[in-house]
Structures are given as C-alpha cells and as structure tokens.
Design a protein around this motif. Structure first.
Motif, PDB file in Angstrom:
ATOM      1  N   THR A  32      -4.516  -9.766   4.264  1.00 50.30           N
ATOM      2  CA  THR A  32      -4.397  -8.807   5.306  1.00 50.30           C
ATOM      3  C   THR A  32      -4.109  -7.387   4.535  1.00 50.30           C
ATOM      4  O   THR A  32      -4.497  -6.459   4.963  1.00 50.30           O
ATOM      5  CB  THR A  32      -3.151  -9.107   6.438  1.00 50.30           C
ATOM      6  OG1 THR A  32      -3.372 -10.160   7.040  1.00 50.30           O
ATOM      7  CG2 THR A  32      -2.929  -7.951   7.403  1.00 50.30           C
ATOM      8  N   GLY A  33      -3.260  -7.781   3.581  1.00 46.82           N
ATOM      9  CA  GLY A  33      -3.228  -6.373   2.553  1.00 46.82           C
ATOM     10  C   GLY A  33      -4.313  -6.022   1.855  1.00 46.82           C
ATOM     11  O   GLY A  33      -4.567  -4.914   1.864  1.00 46.82           O
ATOM     12  N   THR A  34      -5.047  -6.884   1.501  1.00 48.29           N
ATOM     13  CA  THR A  34      -6.339  -6.561   0.723  1.00 48.29           C
ATOM     14  C   THR A  34      -7.159  -5.851   1.537  1.00 48.29           C
ATOM     15  O   THR A  34      -7.851  -4.750   1.393  1.00 48.29           O
ATOM     16  CB  THR A  34      -6.979  -7.952   0.148  1.00 48.29           C
ATOM     17  OG1 THR A  34      -6.029  -8.680  -0.657  1.00 48.29           O
ATOM     18  CG2 THR A  34      -8.272  -7.640  -0.413  1.00 48.29           C
ATOM     19  N   PHE A  35      -7.263  -6.446   2.761  1.00 49.61           N
ATOM     20  CA  PHE A  35      -8.220  -5.937   3.848  1.00 49.61           C
ATOM     21  C   PHE A  35      -8.004  -4.509   4.158  1.00 49.61           C
ATOM     22  O   PHE A  35      -8.991  -3.369   3.900  1.00 49.61           O
ATOM     23  CB  PHE A  35      -8.449  -6.706   5.041  1.00 49.61           C
ATOM     24  CG  PHE A  35      -9.344  -6.321   6.325  1.00 49.61           C
ATOM     25  CD1 PHE A  35     -10.578  -7.080   6.067  1.00 49.61           C
ATOM     26  CD2 PHE A  35      -9.137  -5.385   7.060  1.00 49.61           C
ATOM     27  CE1 PHE A  35     -11.540  -6.460   6.768  1.00 49.61           C
ATOM     28  CE2 PHE A  35     -10.090  -5.068   8.004  1.00 49.61           C
ATOM     29  CZ  PHE A  35     -11.519  -5.738   7.992  1.00 49.61           C
ATOM     30  N   MET A  36      -6.570  -4.163   4.235  1.00 48.61           N
ATOM     31  CA  MET A  36      -6.294  -2.887   4.733  1.00 48.61           C
ATOM     32  C   MET A  36      -6.508  -1.801   3.475  1.00 48.61           C
ATOM     33  O   MET A  36      -6.976  -0.733   3.916  1.00 48.61           O
ATOM     34  CB  MET A  36      -4.628  -2.849   4.949  1.00 48.61           C
ATOM     35  CG  MET A  36      -4.181  -3.390   6.321  1.00 48.61           C
ATOM     36  SD  MET A  36      -2.449  -3.044   6.798  1.00 48.61           S
ATOM     37  CE  MET A  36      -1.703  -3.543   5.253  1.00 48.61           C
ATOM     38  N   ALA A  37      -6.297  -2.413   2.290  1.00 49.11           N
ATOM     39  CA  ALA A  37      -6.299  -1.372   1.033  1.00 49.11           C
ATOM     40  C   ALA A  37      -7.771  -1.045   0.823  1.00 49.11           C
ATOM     41  O   ALA A  37      -8.245   0.060   0.628  1.00 49.11           O
ATOM     42  CB  ALA A  37      -5.655  -1.966  -0.113  1.00 49.11           C
ATOM     43  N   ILE A  38      -8.505  -2.077   0.920  1.00 45.59           N
ATOM     44  CA  ILE A  38     -10.101  -1.787   0.716  1.00 45.59           C
ATOM     45  C   ILE A  38     -10.643  -1.245   1.779  1.00 45.59           C
ATOM     46  O   ILE A  38     -11.549  -0.150   1.487  1.00 45.59           O
ATOM     47  CB  ILE A  38     -10.619  -3.412   0.472  1.00 45.59           C
ATOM     48  CG1 ILE A  38     -10.221  -4.007  -0.787  1.00 45.59           C
ATOM     49  CG2 ILE A  38     -12.190  -2.746   0.135  1.00 45.59           C
ATOM     50  CD1 ILE A  38     -10.288  -3.103  -2.068  1.00 45.59           C
ATOM     51  N   MET A  39     -10.549  -1.583   3.210  1.00 43.22           N
ATOM     52  CA  MET A  39     -11.174  -0.860   4.232  1.00 43.22           C
ATOM     53  C   MET A  39     -10.906   0.519   4.338  1.00 43.22           C
ATOM     54  O   MET A  39     -11.625   1.485   4.623  1.00 43.22           O
ATOM     55  CB  MET A  39     -10.723  -1.560   5.503  1.00 43.22           C
ATOM     56  CG  MET A  39     -11.250  -0.822   6.921  1.00 43.22           C
ATOM     57  SD  MET A  39     -10.649  -1.605   8.291  1.00 43.22           S
ATOM     58  CE  MET A  39      -8.849  -1.051   8.558  1.00 43.22           C
ATOM     59  N   ASP A  40      -9.606   0.989   3.944  1.00 41.32           N
ATOM     60  CA  ASP A  40      -9.219   2.440   4.165  1.00 41.32           C
ATOM     61  C   ASP A  40      -9.812   3.189   3.106  1.00 41.32           C
ATOM     62  O   ASP A  40      -9.877   4.500   3.328  1.00 41.32           O
ATOM     63  CB  ASP A  40      -7.439   2.332   3.730  1.00 41.32           C
ATOM     64  CG  ASP A  40      -7.057   3.506   4.740  1.00 41.32           C
ATOM     65  OD1 ASP A  40      -7.175   3.247   6.131  1.00 41.32           O
ATOM     66  OD2 ASP A  40      -6.502   4.663   4.304  1.00 41.32           O
ATOM     67  N   SER A  41     -10.359   2.692   2.071  1.00 39.31           N
ATOM     68  CA  SER A  41     -11.104   3.456   0.871  1.00 39.31           C
ATOM     69  C   SER A  41     -12.440   3.813   1.548  1.00 39.31           C
ATOM     70  O   SER A  41     -13.156   4.802   1.054  1.00 39.31           O
ATOM     71  CB  SER A  41     -11.276   2.612  -0.416  1.00 39.31           C
ATOM     72  OG  SER A  41     -10.142   2.357  -0.945  1.00 39.31           O
ATOM     73  N   SER A 162     -15.155  -3.944   2.424  1.00 41.93           N
ATOM     74  CA  SER A 162     -15.859  -2.764   2.216  1.00 41.93           C
ATOM     75  C   SER A 162     -16.947  -2.581   3.250  1.00 41.93           C
ATOM     76  O   SER A 162     -16.976  -1.173   3.543  1.00 41.93           O
ATOM     77  CB  SER A 162     -16.594  -3.160   0.777  1.00 41.93           C
ATOM     78  OG  SER A 162     -15.550  -3.390  -0.076  1.00 41.93           O
ATOM     79  N   ILE A 163     -17.432  -3.411   4.005  1.00 41.08           N
ATOM     80  CA  ILE A 163     -18.502  -2.994   4.892  1.00 41.08           C
ATOM     81  C   ILE A 163     -17.663  -2.661   6.109  1.00 41.08           C
ATOM     82  O   ILE A 163     -18.262  -1.857   6.882  1.00 41.08           O
ATOM     83  CB  ILE A 163     -19.406  -4.251   5.171  1.00 41.08           C
ATOM     84  CG1 ILE A 163     -20.024  -4.918   3.835  1.00 41.08           C
ATOM     85  CG2 ILE A 163     -20.357  -4.112   6.202  1.00 41.08           C
ATOM     86  CD1 ILE A 163     -20.729  -3.426   3.166  1.00 41.08           C
ATOM     87  N   ALA A 164     -16.562  -3.539   6.753  1.00 41.43           N
ATOM     88  CA  ALA A 164     -16.211  -3.215   7.706  1.00 41.43           C
ATOM     89  C   ALA A 164     -15.477  -1.698   7.567  1.00 41.43           C
ATOM     90  O   ALA A 164     -15.396  -1.060   8.903  1.00 41.43           O
ATOM     91  CB  ALA A 164     -14.948  -4.222   7.901  1.00 41.43           C
ATOM     92  N   GLY A 165     -15.114  -1.249   6.692  1.00 44.92           N
ATOM     93  CA  GLY A 165     -14.504   0.387   6.555  1.00 44.92           C
ATOM     94  C   GLY A 165     -15.559   1.073   7.408  1.00 44.92           C
ATOM     95  O   GLY A 165     -15.345   2.198   7.981  1.00 44.92           O
TER      96      GLY A 165
END
Length: 490
Positions: A32-41, A162-165
């Motif tokens: 969940t932390g990974t998803f938030m950090a990457i998505m927000d980029s 990355s894609i979801a962002g």
C-alpha cells in the motif's frame, strides 16, 4: 543480524520459505505504501491543465508541482532510509505516512499555486520517509523463497502504480467526483493513507533495525546528510528544473559542481567510518560487487523506463490527440505484462538464478526495437492498438528486470543497513528517472524543433518520437552491458 530481524525472519524460515498468516498482512501494508509513493509520482501529470485553469497558475508553477515533488523526494530518500535503520522501520513508516496523508489533504484543498507547490513538497518529504522502509521490511521480515515472492509482488505493484497513476488520474478528472475535479488526484491518498496507518500499526515489526540502541549506539550523520543533500540538489535540481527555465548558466554550473560535492561526501563517509562513527551510507556497501553494479543498472534502466513514459505520453496527447484517459489506458498492456512477469520471476529465479535479469533486459531491448520499427513504419498512422504488441513485450521485459534486480542488489546487505541501502537504490532509480526524462525530453524537443507545442504537425511529432526511441534503445542496451557483474556466479 539484529534481534528484531532474526525474530521477524524466523517464521518464514520455519515454513520453508512460504508466506502465510501475518506476513501476508505485512506485505499488503508495505505494498500500500509502495502504491501510494509510485502512483503519486505520475498521477498529477494528467491534472496539470485543470490545475492551471482553476488556480490561474503559470505553466512554470504547474510544472513545479511535479518537478518539486521529484526534487524533494530524491533529496531525502537516503536520509529517510537511514532514519529507519536508526529508529525502526515501523516508526518511520508511520511518521512518513502521516506527513504524506496530511499533505495530500492540504494539497487537495489548496487555493493558490504556491500553497499547492508547498504541500506537494511536504508530500514528497513524507514519501521519502516511508518508502525506503518498504525495502527494509522486505529484506528483514522475509527470507528465502518468501523474499523472492515478496519482491515479485513489490515489482508488480510498481508496474501497476506507474500505470494507475496516469489512468486513475485521468479517470478521476473525467468523473469529477463531488465536483472536486483535479483535487481528487490528491484527496484519493487520504483513505489510502489512513488504511496504511492502521495496517502498519498492527502488522509491521516493532523495534530498531540498526545494531544497538537507536540514539545511543548510533546517531544520524548530520554532516553526511548535508553533503549528500548538496550533491543531489546540484544534480537533480537542474535536471528537474533546467528545461522549463531554459537552461540558464546556473544549471550548468550546478551540474559541474555535483561531482566534486559527491566526492566530498564519499571522503567524509570513509573518514567517519574509519574513526568508528556511524556514516549515513556505509562505504563498505559499495565494495559489494552486486550492490555497486545494481545501482548503476538501476540508473540506466529507470532512465529508459521514465523517459519512454514521458515522451510517449507527450506524443499520445499532443501528437496523436488522445485524451488524458485514453493516453493512460494505452499503457495498460504494458502494466499487465509487467505484473505478469513480476509474478513469474520468483519461479524462474529458482531455476535460472540471476540470469532471469539477462532475459528481462534482452526482452526489454527487443520490445523497444520493435516499438521503434513500428513507429517508423506506421508514421502518422500510428495508434495505441498498433503499439500494443511492442508495449506488451517491453512491459514483460521490465517486469523480469525490476523485482529480481531489487532482491539481487540487497541480497548481501547487512540487516543493520537495510534502510539506507534501500534508500541508495531508490535514489539511484530516482536519479535515473530524472536523467531519462531530461535527456530524452531534450532529444524529443530538439527533434520537434525546440518546442512541445501541441499545435505542431502530427508528422513532426511522429518523427520526434521515432528519433527519441533510438535514445531509449541505447539506454536499454546500456542496462544490458552493465549486467555481467550482477549475474556472474560468485
């Protein structure tokens, strides 16, 4: 290994490397932390036109909301990782997630561009505190086959995020939930952050990951923090801000000063370690062949990855006239094959070892070459459907190249340095992303005639995209050339 890491790793070892029970919940929280950090980029990119319109922001201010995040995030990753070594991964994960969640809420409520930029920087600071702890947790809690599986899930999460962002950002703006428009791309982090906080408090291992009592046996190397921050600022600053500023003299001076600043940092770290101190980055890490080679590979690999995402997004929206949502959805085949390859990687590693990385980077290069040939042959008739096979191949190669890379680089790292080592690896990736976006962005702009103007002719965009793919292929081949020290048997 510390008492905490031994206790955390023991359950996985007793179950012959299988993940079950509490470890699955730990992995879910970490992802969940990974998803938030990457998505927000990535999620903010598609919101920039709406931000400019509603906040009456200049183009430079809108871009700074993106580049400012990248800059602060890159500056603080190593420090965040080292703080996790000293004071415990769970504590830093919680602190960072609180900062990130509150900053996301504030960014979503921002009433002017300056406020938005400030809270985007605060978001980056929070992400830099909690994200390095993810790699530390994977390295400390899991072992053997369980660790390979955990890193595979980690790689799949990176691909999806990355894609979801881009796709989620476009969808949120399209749906305009509650009439909040672009603000939803920030506010979506609030429920995710709250879930991560609850889960981390209940599942992440407590205690310190560094040897000894935090704050007593070890302390934060403040001089090292200052020197490293200066070196990274001199490097990442012009890479993220130079193009929109028109490359004034200070950007070139800054890039030239980055290398001496890095040398000063390394000299200080060696001196501190020789005196028995606690350096920010243990110089012994770079004597590990896999660690040194892996970080170099990370720079080349993520440069090509981020550069392709950036240039393809420009071409889809400006050259091909795609909407933000349609542009985001074009990346879905790449995300699907990325995730599939990430989940296959542990099984392949068990049979072929680190040579899976060789397969991954070869497949990635072949996919890039296929995309280059496709773009050249299709010309202005290029569509997302035509690119689908090549993008799928690229995604599969990248999936085989991410999670095995992370696991291989960190395999020989002592538990007491897991956080700082993870921070170094993530910083290498961040520097690579900045380099890729800058270098390939400059190549794209030069081929387009020095502008990203959406009014440029479609054939000009097609030609620029094709030329840029040549540079992308060169980066894919560079990553392959750096592999031998990492995959060679010891």
């Amino acid at each position: 290994m510390t008492a905490v890491s031994e206790a955390s790793a023991a359950p996985a070892a007793r179950r012959d490397g299988r993940i079950c029970g509490r470890e699955w919940w730990t992995l879910l929280v970490a992802m969940t932390g990974t998803f938030m950090a990457i998505m927000d980029s990535f999620i903010v990119n598609v919101a920039l036109p709406s931000v400019r319109a509603e906040l009456d922001a200049s183009f430079a201010q809108a871009e700074l909301a993106v580049s400012g995040y990248v800059l602060v995030y890159g500056l603080l990753l190593v420090t965040g990782g080292r703080l996790g070594d000293l004071f415990g991964a769970r504590r830093l994960f919680l602190i960072g997630t609180v900062v990130f969640t509150l900053a996301s809420l504030a960014a979503g409520l921002a009433g002017d561009p300056v406020t938005l930029i400030a809270f985007r920087a605060a978001q980056a600071a929070g992400a830099a505190l909690f994200y390095p702890q993810v790699l530390a947790v994977l390295q400390i809690v899991f072992t053997g086959r369980a660790r390979a599986t955990a890193f595979a899930v980690f790689g799949a999460t990176i691909g999806l995020a990355s894609i979801a962002g881009q796709a989620i950002g476009g969808l949120l703006i399209h749906l305009d939930l509650f009439g909040l428009g672009w603000r939803n791309v920030f506010l979506v982090n609030v429920p995710l952050g709250l879930l991560a906080l609850i889960g981390a408090a209940r599942t992440l291992p407590a205690g310190h990951t560094a040897d000894g009592d935090a704050g007593h046996a070890c302390s934060l190397d403040l001089a090292g923090v200052g020197l490293l921050s200066a070196a990274l600022l001199l490097l990442i600053g012009p890479l993220t801000l130079g193009q929109q500023a028109g490359w004034p003299a200070w950007t070139w001076f800054s890039l030239g000063a980055a290398l001496p600043a890095a040398a000063a940092f390394l000299a200080w770290e060696r001196r501190l370690a020789s005196r028995g101190g606690s350096p920010l980055i243990d110089p012994a890490l770079f004597r590990l062949r896999t660690f040194a080679a892996g970080n170099a590979i990370a720079v080349a690999f993520f440069a090509g990855n981020a550069g392709l995402f950036f240039v393809l997004t420009l071409h889809l929206q400006n050259g091909m006239g795609y909407s933000p949502l349609a542009a985001g959805l074009t990346f879905v085949p790449l995300a699907v094959t990325f995730s599939l390859a990430s989940m296959l990687a542990p099984r392949l590693q068990g049979r072929y070892g680190r040579h899976v990385l060789t397969w991954g980077y070869v497949i990635n290069a072949v996919g890039t070459l296929a995309l280059l040939i496709t773009a050249w042959a299709a010309g202005t008739g290029l569509t997302g459907w035509i690119m689908l096979p090549a993008l799928a191949v690229i995604g599969f190669g990248e999936g085989l190249g991410v999670s095995p890379l992370m696991g291989s680089v960190l395999a020989g790292v002592p538990a007491r340095s897991a956080g700082s080592a993870g921070g170094v690896l993530e910083t290498a990736g961040q520097v690579g992303m900045s380099l890729g976006v800058t270098v390939l962005g400059l190549l794209f702009s030069a081929a387009l005639g020095g502008t990203h103007d959406a009014a440029a002719a479609p054939d000009a965009y097609t030609d620029a995209f094709t030329v840029t793919l040549v540079g992308n292929l060169a980066l894919a081949l560079a990553a392959m050339a750096l592999l031998p020290p990492l995959v060679r048997k010891h």
